[in-house]
Design a protein around this motif. Structure first.
Motif, PDB file in Angstrom:
ATOM      1  N   GLY A  43       0.630  -0.977  -0.327  1.00  0.00           N
ATOM      2  CA  GLY A  43      -0.424   0.072  -0.275  1.00  0.00           C
ATOM      3  C   GLY A  43       1.084   1.179  -0.096  1.00  0.00           C
ATOM      4  N   ALA A  44      -0.225   2.309   0.222  1.00  0.00           N
ATOM      5  CA  ALA A  44       0.506   3.638   0.058  1.00  0.00           C
ATOM      6  C   ALA A  44       1.982   3.539   1.495  1.00  0.00           C
ATOM      7  N   TYR A  45       1.302   3.684   2.006  1.00  0.00           N
ATOM      8  CA  TYR A  45       1.771   3.655   3.240  1.00  0.00           C
ATOM      9  C   TYR A  45       2.760   3.185   3.653  1.00  0.00           C
ATOM     10  N   ASP A  46       2.559   1.882   3.214  1.00  0.00           N
ATOM     11  CA  ASP A  46       3.331   0.339   3.861  1.00  0.00           C
ATOM     12  C   ASP A  46       5.000   1.885   2.576  1.00  0.00           C
ATOM     13  N   LEU A  47       4.782   2.124   1.564  1.00  0.00           N
ATOM     14  CA  LEU A  47       5.909   2.849   0.349  1.00  0.00           C
ATOM     15  C   LEU A  47       6.514   3.956   1.062  1.00  0.00           C
ATOM     16  N   GLU A  48       5.885   4.598   1.319  1.00  0.00           N
ATOM     17  CA  GLU A  48       6.602   5.993   2.024  1.00  0.00           C
ATOM     18  C   GLU A  48       6.983   5.745   3.740  1.00  0.00           C
ATOM     19  N   LEU A  49       6.843   4.809   4.215  1.00  0.00           N
ATOM     20  CA  LEU A  49       6.768   3.880   5.428  1.00  0.00           C
ATOM     21  C   LEU A  49       8.580   3.792   4.580  1.00  0.00           C
ATOM     22  N   MET A  50       9.113   2.826   3.537  1.00  0.00           N
ATOM     23  CA  MET A  50       9.970   2.589   2.825  1.00  0.00           C
ATOM     24  C   MET A  50      11.035   3.270   2.334  1.00  0.00           C
ATOM     25  N   ARG A  51      10.313   4.453   1.650  1.00  0.00           N
ATOM     26  CA  ARG A  51      11.612   5.060   1.120  1.00  0.00           C
ATOM     27  C   ARG A  51      12.069   5.886   2.662  1.00  0.00           C
ATOM     28  N   LEU A  52      11.605   6.431   3.830  1.00  0.00           N
ATOM     29  CA  LEU A  52      12.020   7.024   5.220  1.00  0.00           C
ATOM     30  C   LEU A  52      12.833   6.586   5.423  1.00  0.00           C
ATOM     31  N   ILE A  53      12.653   4.878   6.223  1.00  0.00           N
ATOM     32  CA  ILE A  53      13.640   3.975   6.175  1.00  0.00           C
ATOM     33  C   ILE A  53      15.116   3.895   4.958  1.00  0.00           C
ATOM     34  N   ASP A  54      15.278   3.828   4.453  1.00  0.00           N
ATOM     35  CA  ASP A  54      15.435   4.195   3.289  1.00  0.00           C
ATOM     36  C   ASP A  54      17.242   5.309   2.734  1.00  0.00           C
ATOM     37  N   ALA A  55      15.375   6.492   3.034  1.00  0.00           N
ATOM     38  CA  ALA A  55      16.895   7.542   3.506  1.00  0.00           C
ATOM     39  C   ALA A  55      17.400   7.961   5.200  1.00  0.00           C
ATOM     40  N   GLU A  56      17.064   6.768   5.790  1.00  0.00           N
ATOM     41  CA  GLU A  56      17.504   7.321   7.777  1.00  0.00           C
ATOM     42  C   GLU A  56      18.694   5.523   7.348  1.00  0.00           C
ATOM     43  N   HIS A  57      18.698   5.180   6.397  1.00  0.00           N
ATOM     44  CA  HIS A  57      19.616   3.849   6.693  1.00  0.00           C
ATOM     45  C   HIS A  57      20.191   4.805   5.552  1.00  0.00           C
ATOM     46  N   LEU A  58      20.484   5.056   4.702  1.00  0.00           N
ATOM     47  CA  LEU A  58      21.843   6.251   4.684  1.00  0.00           C
ATOM     48  C   LEU A  58      22.496   6.896   5.308  1.00  0.00           C
ATOM     49  N   ARG A  59      21.664   7.640   5.928  1.00  0.00           N
ATOM     50  CA  ARG A  59      22.521   8.397   7.371  1.00  0.00           C
ATOM     51  C   ARG A  59      22.636   7.742   8.522  1.00  0.00           C
ATOM     52  N   THR A  60      21.869   6.754   8.834  1.00  0.00           N
ATOM     53  CA  THR A  60      22.599   5.900  10.455  1.00  0.00           C
ATOM     54  C   THR A  60      22.039   4.492   9.678  1.00  0.00           C
ATOM     55  N   PRO A  61      23.940   3.974   9.488  1.00  0.00           N
ATOM     56  CA  PRO A  61      23.188   2.247   9.260  1.00  0.00           C
ATOM     57  C   PRO A  61      23.127   1.591  10.508  1.00  0.00           C
ATOM     58  N   VAL A  62      23.436   2.137  11.243  1.00  0.00           N
ATOM     59  CA  VAL A  62      23.463   0.674  12.494  1.00  0.00           C
ATOM     60  C   VAL A  62      22.463   0.884  13.359  1.00  0.00           C
ATOM     61  N   TYR A  63      20.870   1.802  12.613  1.00  0.00           N
ATOM     62  CA  TYR A  63      20.061   1.233  13.148  1.00  0.00           C
ATOM     63  C   TYR A  63      18.962   0.000  12.372  1.00  0.00           C
ATOM     64  N   GLY A  64      18.921  -0.247  13.249  1.00  0.00           N
ATOM     65  CA  GLY A  64      17.744  -1.962  13.822  1.00  0.00           C
ATOM     66  C   GLY A  64      16.413  -1.004  13.686  1.00  0.00           C
ATOM     67  N   SER A  65      15.597  -2.748  13.571  1.00  0.00           N
ATOM     68  CA  SER A  65      14.084  -2.165  13.520  1.00  0.00           C
ATOM     69  C   SER A  65      13.999  -1.336  14.894  1.00  0.00           C
ATOM     70  N   ARG A  66      14.211  -1.165  15.819  1.00  0.00           N
ATOM     71  CA  ARG A  66      14.213  -0.942  17.218  1.00  0.00           C
ATOM     72  C   ARG A  66      14.219   1.021  16.728  1.00  0.00           C
TER      73      ARG A  66
END
Length: 274
Positions: A43-66
């Motif tokens: 869904g659109a909401y999951d795709l938006e979350l994935m975009r945000l997760i991707d951007a944050e993972h570039l900045r802080t690759p040490v972040y796990g799911s928690r």
């Protein structure tokens, strides 16, 4: 056995006259229900979350799911950890941290040692490296694989795919080998695409030494990680790609510019081609 489930499903011929569908599934080691399963679109909401997760993972690759869940909650997204785990798994993302038993190979896959520690890399075709990253689209997502020469930082070949299979990685590798010869060493992470027999056989057939990062060792493939940051901030995040064709067209232009015109600090402001 080296084929993924999706690849084995693709081998089934429902209209084959000489062998039943049941028998084909038995021989390929898949269930008959696999033939009828259709993946539910996100869904659109999951795709938006994935975009945000991707951007944050570039900045802080040490972040796990928690910690990623906590980050999204602070941004105003009411999302629980299980959902973040599922989305990160869909994207092929893992937190970067030392893990126990990292020398233990995956089932059926051979893990090769890391050969680049302390090595001076001072010429083209000495070391190539590759990796896969998630690319958001306006209505979905795709995956990008690229092969880079470590000395020049040149992107030698790339492919995009809507699944994390092995075939598009092999296509990129074979194009790079055909156009530029072979490297002395080829470095990858321990992803199943790169540890698969189909992928490593191509390298072994060309007498290329195979090197693999330790699990969770972000620095082992740092130049490709920097490439992903450049691709996303200089191309992907500036546009809402409508389709795979739109993405391919713009990435072709971007990588041509990256190789021929974009100066690199690590190369004393020269371009990869220079």
């Amino acid at each position: 056995r080296s084929l993924s489930r999706a690849q084995r499903v693709a081998l089934v011929e429902p209209q084959a006259p000489d062998i039943s569908l049941r028998r084909q599934c038995q021989l390929l080691g898949i269930s008959r229900s696999s033939m009828y399963y259709q993946r539910k679109a996100l869904g659109a909401y999951d795709l938006e979350l994935m975009r945000l997760i991707d951007a944050e993972h570039l900045r802080t690759p040490v972040y796990g799911s928690r910690r990623m869940s906590a980050h999204l909650n602070r941004q105003g997204y009411a999302v629980n950890r299980k959902r973040v785990q599922r989305l990160m798994r869909e994207m092929g993302l893992q937190a970067i941290y030392p893990k126990p038993c990292t020398s233990r190979p995956g089932v059926g896959h051979r893990i090769y040692p890391y050969l680049l520690r302390g090595r001076v890399i001072d010429r083209p075709n000495q070391v190539w490296a590759t990796d896969i990253t998630y690319i958001p689209l306006a209505r979905g997502f795709m995956y990008l694989v690229a092969i880079m020469d470590w000395h020049s930082r040149r992107v030698l070949a790339w492919r995009v795919s809507n699944t994390l299979d092995t075939d598009f990685c092999i296509d990129a590798l074979e194009e790079a080998l055909a156009r530029y010869g072979k490297p002395e060493i080829f470095n990858t992470d321990q992803g199943c695409q790169f540890t698969s027999q189909a992928f490593t056989e191509v390298l072994e057939a060309h007498d290329v030494r195979i090197s693999m990062d330790g699990k969770g060792c972000y620095q082992d493939n740092i130049f490709v990680e920097r490439l992903w940051r450049s691709v996303k901030y200089e191309c992907v995040y500036l546009k809402a790609f409508e389709s795979g064709a739109h993405l391919r067209r713009d990435l072709k232009c971007y990588f041509a510019w990256y190789n021929t015109e974009r100066p690199h600090q690590g190369l004393d402001d020269a371009t990869p081609d220079e």
